[in-house]
Design a protein around this motif. Structure first.
Motif, PDB file in Angstrom:
ATOM      1  N   ILE A  31      20.224  30.062  37.857  1.00  0.00           N
ATOM      2  CA  ILE A  31      21.717  29.742  38.305  1.00  0.00           C
ATOM      3  C   ILE A  31      22.001  28.687  39.421  1.00  0.00           C
ATOM      4  CG2 ILE A  31      23.925  30.770  38.718  1.00  0.00           C
ATOM      5  CD1 ILE A  31      23.065  33.434  37.727  1.00  0.00           C
ATOM      6  N   ASN A  32      22.627  27.787  39.253  1.00  0.00           N
ATOM      7  CA  ASN A  32      22.586  26.835  40.196  1.00  0.00           C
ATOM      8  C   ASN A  32      23.852  27.096  41.254  1.00  0.00           C
ATOM      9  OD1 ASN A  32      20.489  25.333  39.273  1.00  0.00           O
ATOM     10  ND2 ASN A  32      21.780  23.949  38.092  1.00  0.00           N
ATOM     11  N   ALA A  33      24.950  26.451  41.054  1.00  0.00           N
ATOM     12  CA  ALA A  33      26.201  26.850  42.090  1.00  0.00           C
ATOM     13  C   ALA A  33      26.815  28.388  41.348  1.00  0.00           C
ATOM     14  CB  ALA A  33      26.874  25.679  42.078  1.00  0.00           C
ATOM     15  N   MET A  34      27.475  28.935  42.222  1.00  0.00           N
ATOM     16  CA  MET A  34      28.350  29.970  41.785  1.00  0.00           C
ATOM     17  C   MET A  34      29.793  29.792  42.697  1.00  0.00           C
ATOM     18  SD  MET A  34      25.653  33.008  41.379  1.00  0.00           S
ATOM     19  CE  MET A  34      26.633  34.076  39.828  1.00  0.00           C
ATOM     20  N   GLY A  35      30.820  30.472  42.189  1.00  0.00           N
ATOM     21  CA  GLY A  35      31.837  30.310  42.810  1.00  0.00           C
ATOM     22  C   GLY A  35      33.006  30.955  42.502  1.00  0.00           C
ATOM     23  N   TRP A  36      34.288  30.756  43.194  1.00  0.00           N
ATOM     24  CA  TRP A  36      35.535  31.471  42.605  1.00  0.00           C
ATOM     25  C   TRP A  36      36.742  30.559  43.021  1.00  0.00           C
ATOM     26  CZ3 TRP A  36      35.449  36.694  41.137  1.00  0.00           C
ATOM     27  CH2 TRP A  36      34.373  37.597  41.748  1.00  0.00           C
ATOM     28  N   TYR A  37      37.684  30.603  41.677  1.00  0.00           N
ATOM     29  CA  TYR A  37      38.792  29.964  41.646  1.00  0.00           C
ATOM     30  C   TYR A  37      39.847  31.174  41.785  1.00  0.00           C
ATOM     31  CZ  TYR A  37      36.826  25.343  40.321  1.00  0.00           C
ATOM     32  OH  TYR A  37      36.216  24.207  40.299  1.00  0.00           O
ATOM     33  N   ASN A  43      51.008  28.002  39.389  1.00  0.00           N
ATOM     34  CA  ASN A  43      50.101  27.114  40.344  1.00  0.00           C
ATOM     35  C   ASN A  43      49.163  26.638  39.509  1.00  0.00           C
ATOM     36  OD1 ASN A  43      51.960  27.422  42.433  1.00  0.00           O
ATOM     37  ND2 ASN A  43      50.645  28.568  43.921  1.00  0.00           N
ATOM     38  N   GLN A  44      48.368  25.303  39.916  1.00  0.00           N
ATOM     39  CA  GLN A  44      47.322  25.139  39.332  1.00  0.00           C
ATOM     40  C   GLN A  44      46.111  26.189  39.865  1.00  0.00           C
ATOM     41  OE1 GLN A  44      46.863  21.073  40.208  1.00  0.00           O
ATOM     42  NE2 GLN A  44      47.941  20.459  38.125  1.00  0.00           N
ATOM     43  N   ARG A  45      45.138  26.039  39.109  1.00  0.00           N
ATOM     44  CA  ARG A  45      43.908  26.733  39.495  1.00  0.00           C
ATOM     45  C   ARG A  45      43.174  25.988  40.488  1.00  0.00           C
ATOM     46  NH1 ARG A  45      39.796  29.027  35.065  1.00  0.00           N
ATOM     47  NH2 ARG A  45      41.520  29.827  34.312  1.00  0.00           N
ATOM     48  N   THR A  90      47.567  36.238  46.678  1.00  0.00           N
ATOM     49  CA  THR A  90      47.720  36.843  45.447  1.00  0.00           C
ATOM     50  C   THR A  90      47.466  35.796  44.151  1.00  0.00           C
ATOM     51  OG1 THR A  90      49.292  38.441  46.332  1.00  0.00           O
ATOM     52  CG2 THR A  90      49.602  37.604  43.831  1.00  0.00           C
ATOM     53  N   GLY A  91      46.767  36.420  43.177  1.00  0.00           N
ATOM     54  CA  GLY A  91      46.396  35.426  42.000  1.00  0.00           C
ATOM     55  C   GLY A  91      45.701  36.074  41.106  1.00  0.00           C
ATOM     56  N   VAL A  92      45.180  35.430  39.878  1.00  0.00           N
ATOM     57  CA  VAL A  92      43.956  35.900  39.237  1.00  0.00           C
ATOM     58  C   VAL A  92      42.894  34.953  39.894  1.00  0.00           C
ATOM     59  CG1 VAL A  92      43.046  35.977  37.082  1.00  0.00           C
ATOM     60  CG2 VAL A  92      45.650  36.442  37.321  1.00  0.00           C
ATOM     61  N   GLY A 113      38.625  37.004  34.681  1.00  0.00           N
ATOM     62  CA  GLY A 113      39.742  37.006  35.770  1.00  0.00           C
ATOM     63  C   GLY A 113      39.863  38.251  35.991  1.00  0.00           C
ATOM     64  N   THR A 114      40.195  38.526  37.256  1.00  0.00           N
ATOM     65  CA  THR A 114      40.527  39.947  37.943  1.00  0.00           C
ATOM     66  C   THR A 114      41.779  39.575  38.926  1.00  0.00           C
ATOM     67  OG1 THR A 114      39.745  41.594  39.092  1.00  0.00           O
ATOM     68  CG2 THR A 114      39.012  39.769  39.862  1.00  0.00           C
ATOM     69  N   GLN A 115      42.719  40.541  38.799  1.00  0.00           N
ATOM     70  CA  GLN A 115      44.003  40.327  39.318  1.00  0.00           C
ATOM     71  C   GLN A 115      43.808  40.632  40.898  1.00  0.00           C
ATOM     72  OE1 GLN A 115      47.398  38.865  38.467  1.00  0.00           O
ATOM     73  NE2 GLN A 115      47.738  39.125  40.553  1.00  0.00           N
ATOM     74  N   VAL A 116      44.541  39.785  41.910  1.00  0.00           N
ATOM     75  CA  VAL A 116      44.516  40.224  43.306  1.00  0.00           C
ATOM     76  C   VAL A 116      45.856  40.113  43.442  1.00  0.00           C
ATOM     77  CG1 VAL A 116      43.940  39.869  45.529  1.00  0.00           C
ATOM     78  CG2 VAL A 116      41.981  39.730  43.775  1.00  0.00           C
ATOM     79  N   THR A 117      46.576  41.411  44.182  1.00  0.00           N
ATOM     80  CA  THR A 117      47.831  41.366  44.564  1.00  0.00           C
ATOM     81  C   THR A 117      48.046  41.912  46.047  1.00  0.00           C
ATOM     82  OG1 THR A 117      48.682  41.954  42.163  1.00  0.00           O
ATOM     83  CG2 THR A 117      50.336  42.118  44.068  1.00  0.00           C
TER      84      THR A 117
END
Length: 120
Positions: A31-37, A43-45, A90-92, A113-117
């Motif tokens: 695995i090279n890069a990992m991350g979160w959007y 809104n845009q991602r 807040t977002g997915v 995707g996981t929801q954060v509120t």
């Protein structure tokens, strides 16, 4: 076949904390890069945080000092520790990983995707 499985989202009050996890499984050679959007309604991602295979990290300005990205290479897992959460967080949240499955094939994979509120 590669899967990224996320966990750790939920509902939290402003000022609270959450920890997201994302584990890669299947035909993972490296695995090279990992991350979160994240993507808020209408809104845009946007890219929130990234971590390179060597551990170098990067964050968008709005989360610097509050979020920490880390990874466990032995477990093919990336984490996002989120502290001092704000309603605008807040977002997915989607994790991604740039994964090599064969010597000649490297591509991006995404979590479900996981929801954060965050309530005010």
């Amino acid at each position: 076949q590669v899967q990224l499985v996320e966990s750790g989202g939920g509902l939290v009050r402003a000022g609270g904390s959450l920890r997201l996890s994302c584990a890669a499984s299947g035909s993972v050679s490296s695995i090279n890069a990992m991350g979160w959007y994240r993507q808020a309604p209408a809104n845009q991602r946007e890219l929130v945080a990234t971590i390179a295979s060597g551990g170098t990290t990067a964050y968008i300005d709005s989360v610097k000092g509050r979020f920490t990205i880390s990874r466990d290479n032995a477990k093919n897992t990336v984490y996002l520790q989120m502290n001092s959460l704000k309603p605008e967080d807040t977002g997915v949240y989607y994790c991604y990983a740039l994964i090599r499955t064969t010597p000649s094939v490297t591509q991006n994979y995404w979590g479900q995707g996981t929801q954060v509120t965050v309530s005010s």
